[in-house]
Design a protein around this motif. Structure first.
Motif, mmCIF file in Angstrom:
data_model
loop_
_atom_site.group_PDB
_atom_site.id
_atom_site.type_symbol
_atom_site.label_atom_id
_atom_site.label_comp_id
_atom_site.label_asym_id
_atom_site.label_seq_id
_atom_site.Cartn_x
_atom_site.Cartn_y
_atom_site.Cartn_z
ATOM 1 N N GLY A 117 0.795 -1.225 0.000
ATOM 2 C CA GLY A 117 0.000 0.000 0.000
ATOM 3 C C GLY A 117 0.823 1.268 0.000
ATOM 4 O O GLY A 117 0.282 2.358 -0.240
ATOM 5 N N ASP A 118 2.130 1.158 0.286
ATOM 6 C CA ASP A 118 2.983 2.345 0.203
ATOM 7 C C ASP A 118 3.005 2.854 -1.237
ATOM 8 O O ASP A 118 2.768 2.110 -2.192
ATOM 9 C CB ASP A 118 4.400 2.024 0.679
ATOM 10 C CG ASP A 118 4.493 1.954 2.201
ATOM 11 O OD1 ASP A 118 3.571 2.447 2.881
ATOM 12 O OD2 ASP A 118 5.482 1.396 2.710
ATOM 13 N N VAL A 119 3.303 4.144 -1.380
ATOM 14 C CA VAL A 119 3.158 4.827 -2.668
ATOM 15 C C VAL A 119 4.511 4.976 -3.349
ATOM 16 O O VAL A 119 5.498 5.363 -2.722
ATOM 17 C CB VAL A 119 2.506 6.205 -2.478
ATOM 18 C CG1 VAL A 119 2.357 6.928 -3.809
ATOM 19 C CG2 VAL A 119 1.140 6.052 -1.797
ATOM 20 N N LEU A 120 4.528 4.653 -4.649
ATOM 21 C CA LEU A 120 5.706 4.888 -5.478
ATOM 22 C C LEU A 120 5.551 6.249 -6.139
ATOM 23 O O LEU A 120 4.571 6.490 -6.844
ATOM 24 C CB LEU A 120 5.835 3.813 -6.557
ATOM 25 C CG LEU A 120 5.848 2.354 -6.115
ATOM 26 C CD1 LEU A 120 5.897 1.446 -7.334
ATOM 27 C CD2 LEU A 120 7.032 2.073 -5.201
ATOM 28 N N MET A 121 6.516 7.137 -5.903
ATOM 29 C CA MET A 121 6.489 8.452 -6.519
ATOM 30 C C MET A 121 7.706 8.594 -7.424
ATOM 31 O O MET A 121 8.839 8.289 -7.034
ATOM 32 C CB MET A 121 6.461 9.553 -5.458
ATOM 33 C CG MET A 121 5.265 9.435 -4.521
ATOM 34 S SD MET A 121 4.955 10.937 -3.556
ATOM 35 C CE MET A 121 4.263 12.024 -4.795
ATOM 36 N N GLY B 143 2.508 4.504 -8.824
ATOM 37 C CA GLY B 143 2.044 3.167 -8.469
ATOM 38 C C GLY B 143 2.087 2.926 -6.977
ATOM 39 O O GLY B 143 2.289 3.854 -6.192
ATOM 40 N N ARG B 144 1.910 1.658 -6.618
ATOM 41 C CA ARG B 144 1.896 1.274 -5.201
ATOM 42 C C ARG B 144 2.640 -0.042 -5.004
ATOM 43 O O ARG B 144 2.828 -0.828 -5.939
ATOM 44 C CB ARG B 144 0.457 1.146 -4.689
ATOM 45 C CG ARG B 144 -0.265 2.487 -4.619
ATOM 46 C CD ARG B 144 -1.617 2.400 -3.952
ATOM 47 N NE ARG B 144 -2.257 3.701 -3.889
ATOM 48 C CZ ARG B 144 -2.146 4.556 -2.870
ATOM 49 N NH1 ARG B 144 -1.423 4.222 -1.813
ATOM 50 N NH2 ARG B 144 -2.765 5.722 -2.900
ATOM 51 N N VAL B 145 3.036 -0.248 -3.766
ATOM 52 C CA VAL B 145 3.663 -1.506 -3.376
ATOM 53 C C VAL B 145 2.566 -2.559 -3.220
ATOM 54 O O VAL B 145 1.519 -2.297 -2.614
ATOM 55 C CB VAL B 145 4.444 -1.342 -2.061
ATOM 56 C CG1 VAL B 145 5.036 -2.679 -1.607
ATOM 57 C CG2 VAL B 145 5.550 -0.294 -2.234
ATOM 58 N N PRO C 288 1.429 6.358 2.514
ATOM 59 C CA PRO C 288 0.358 7.161 1.900
ATOM 60 C C PRO C 288 0.174 8.522 2.543
ATOM 61 O O PRO C 288 -0.127 9.505 1.849
ATOM 62 C CB PRO C 288 -0.885 6.282 2.085
ATOM 63 C CG PRO C 288 -0.341 4.876 2.125
ATOM 64 C CD PRO C 288 0.975 4.985 2.839
ATOM 65 N N ASP C 289 0.378 8.609 3.863
ATOM 66 C CA ASP C 289 0.149 9.900 4.520
ATOM 67 C C ASP C 289 1.298 10.883 4.316
ATOM 68 O O ASP C 289 1.234 12.018 4.806
ATOM 69 C CB ASP C 289 -0.133 9.711 6.017
ATOM 70 C CG ASP C 289 1.004 9.030 6.764
ATOM 71 O OD1 ASP C 289 2.089 8.816 6.167
ATOM 72 O OD2 ASP C 289 0.823 8.707 7.957
ATOM 73 N N ALA C 290 2.350 10.470 3.591
ATOM 74 C CA ALA C 290 3.459 11.379 3.307
ATOM 75 C C ALA C 290 3.365 11.987 1.907
ATOM 76 O O ALA C 290 4.141 12.883 1.566
ATOM 77 C CB ALA C 290 4.791 10.645 3.460
ATOM 78 N N ALA D 41 11.803 -8.621 0.604
ATOM 79 C CA ALA D 41 11.272 -9.875 0.074
ATOM 80 C C ALA D 41 9.760 -9.930 0.272
ATOM 81 O O ALA D 41 9.223 -9.460 1.274
ATOM 82 C CB ALA D 41 11.935 -11.056 0.778
ATOM 83 N N GLY D 42 9.066 -10.495 -0.723
ATOM 84 C CA GLY D 42 7.624 -10.656 -0.634
ATOM 85 C C GLY D 42 6.827 -9.476 -1.121
ATOM 86 O O GLY D 42 5.589 -9.507 -1.091
ATOM 87 N N LEU D 43 7.508 -8.433 -1.579
ATOM 88 C CA LEU D 43 6.809 -7.247 -2.061
ATOM 89 C C LEU D 43 7.205 -6.949 -3.505
ATOM 90 O O LEU D 43 8.343 -7.180 -3.921
ATOM 91 C CB LEU D 43 7.113 -6.027 -1.188
ATOM 92 C CG LEU D 43 6.667 -6.107 0.276
ATOM 93 C CD1 LEU D 43 7.024 -4.829 1.002
ATOM 94 C CD2 LEU D 43 5.167 -6.390 0.375
#
Length: 342
Positions: free
Chosen positions: A175-179, A327-329, A309-311, A262-264
């Motif tokens: 759910g973390d954001v790729l910028m 995108g997102r993780v 996301p809150d950043a 790993a796993g993401l």
């Protein structure tokens, strides 16, 4: 009697090159430089590291690939040095490193002092822009190894980061954001493909698809962007960057996973950012498949930062239009592609 010059090596050419570059190199010096140009080895006073709690050195070595052939063809050498420094600065930046000093290596079939000086002056200018010392280097004239008119450059950077501030991706979550931070063009990767596709065109004349009177040569030689100023602005604003990926050879597909635990994996939205028109020109003329484009080129994103996301709002407040949500993780099972671009 046979001399070294008759064998193809002109020692005086190397000396002239050093004389031409000396002022530019010395302009990067700080009081930490105890021995620089002309010494057998550069001496850098590491006493400043004593003010750090647990300093960790970060080092990287790289080159600019066959972009040197574009510079030679266009007879424009001033940007290649900046490309090299900025590439290396970005490489250590992704782990939180700030540059201390840089070392360069230039080899050619025959040294042209003015060209070598132009390359090194570009390095020096880029070093000064980020507070990095150009501590030393080497020039080599090697006829028989390089073809006539050919040259290559490589560089090594050493930086430092507090152990507690190393950026290693360990806290990245689903759910973390790729910028994405935009690139200036190809940067320093993919030139073998680009040169092959564009070989039959006039690189000096303005090309209508590139806009603003730009030529293909202009687009190809656009300087590899340095992202240290933007990242430092984010850090100064208190933004926590959980991971970073410098998008070089392998593109988004291969470089983003290097920053993830790993796993993401990553789900990236194609078209979520504008790309410089040189990429579409290459794709169209070469009929290059999308997968090849994304694995060969940065496609308009030179650096990816991963934030919670809150950043996101804070990133946009600091960087404005210079950052895109791309995108997102996502979870990754270990099978299939780790990055999906759709």
């Amino acid at each position: 009697m046979t001399t070294y010059r008759e064998a193809g090596v002109d020692i005086e050419a190397g000396n002239r090159a050093v004389a031409l570059m000396r002022a530019a190199v010395q302009a990067t010096y700080t009081p930490a430089v105890l021995a620089g140009i002309g010494a057998f080895g550069g001496l850098f006073d590491a006493a400043a590291l004593q003010t750090m709690t647990a300093p960790v050195l970060v080092a990287s070595t790289d080159g600019v690939g066959t972009k040197v052939k574009v510079a030679a063809q266009m007879q424009r050498f001033g940007t290649i040095g900046a490309d090299l420094v900025n590439h290396c600065v970005n490489d250590i930046l992704v782990q939180g490193g700030r540059p201390l000093f840089f070392l360069d290596y230039i080899a050619a079939s025959r040294l042209a002092p003015a060209e070598v000086a132009a390359v090194v002056t570009g390095m020096a200018d880029a070093c000064r822009a980020v507070g990095c010392v150009l501590l030393g280097g080497e020039t080599a004239e090697m006829p028989g190894v390089y073809q006539a008119g050919e040259f290559d450059v490589a560089g090594t950077i050493v930086g430092v980061v507090e152990r507690s501030r190393i950026v290693d991706g360990r806290d990245v979550q689903v759910g973390d954001v790729l910028m994405g931070l935009p690139s200036n063009g190809l940067h320093t990767n993919g030139f073998s493909l680009a040169r092959r596709v564009l070989a039959g065109l006039d690189w000096a004349a303005p090309h209508p698809e590139l806009g603003a009177g730009r030529s293909i040569g202009d687009a190809l030689l656009a300087v590899h962007r340095c992202y240290l100023p933007e990242v430092e602005r984010l850090w100064a604003a208190g933004v926590v960057i959980e991971a970073m990926a410098h998008i070089t050879g392998g593109g988004l597909l291969d470089n983003v996973p290097r920053s993830l635990p790993a796993g993401l994996g990553a789900g990236i939205e194609a078209g979520a950012w504008p790309a410089p028109p040189i990429f579409e020109l290459i794709r169209r003329l070469g009929e290059v498949p999308d997968d090849d484009m994304f694995r060969t080129f940065n496609m308009g994103v030179g650096m990816v930062i991963v934030v919670a996301p809150d950043a996101v709002a804070a990133v946009r407040q600091v960087l404005g239009a210079d950052a895109y949500i791309i995108g997102r993780v996502v979870p990754w099972s270990g099978a299939g592609p780790r990055v999906i671009i759709a």
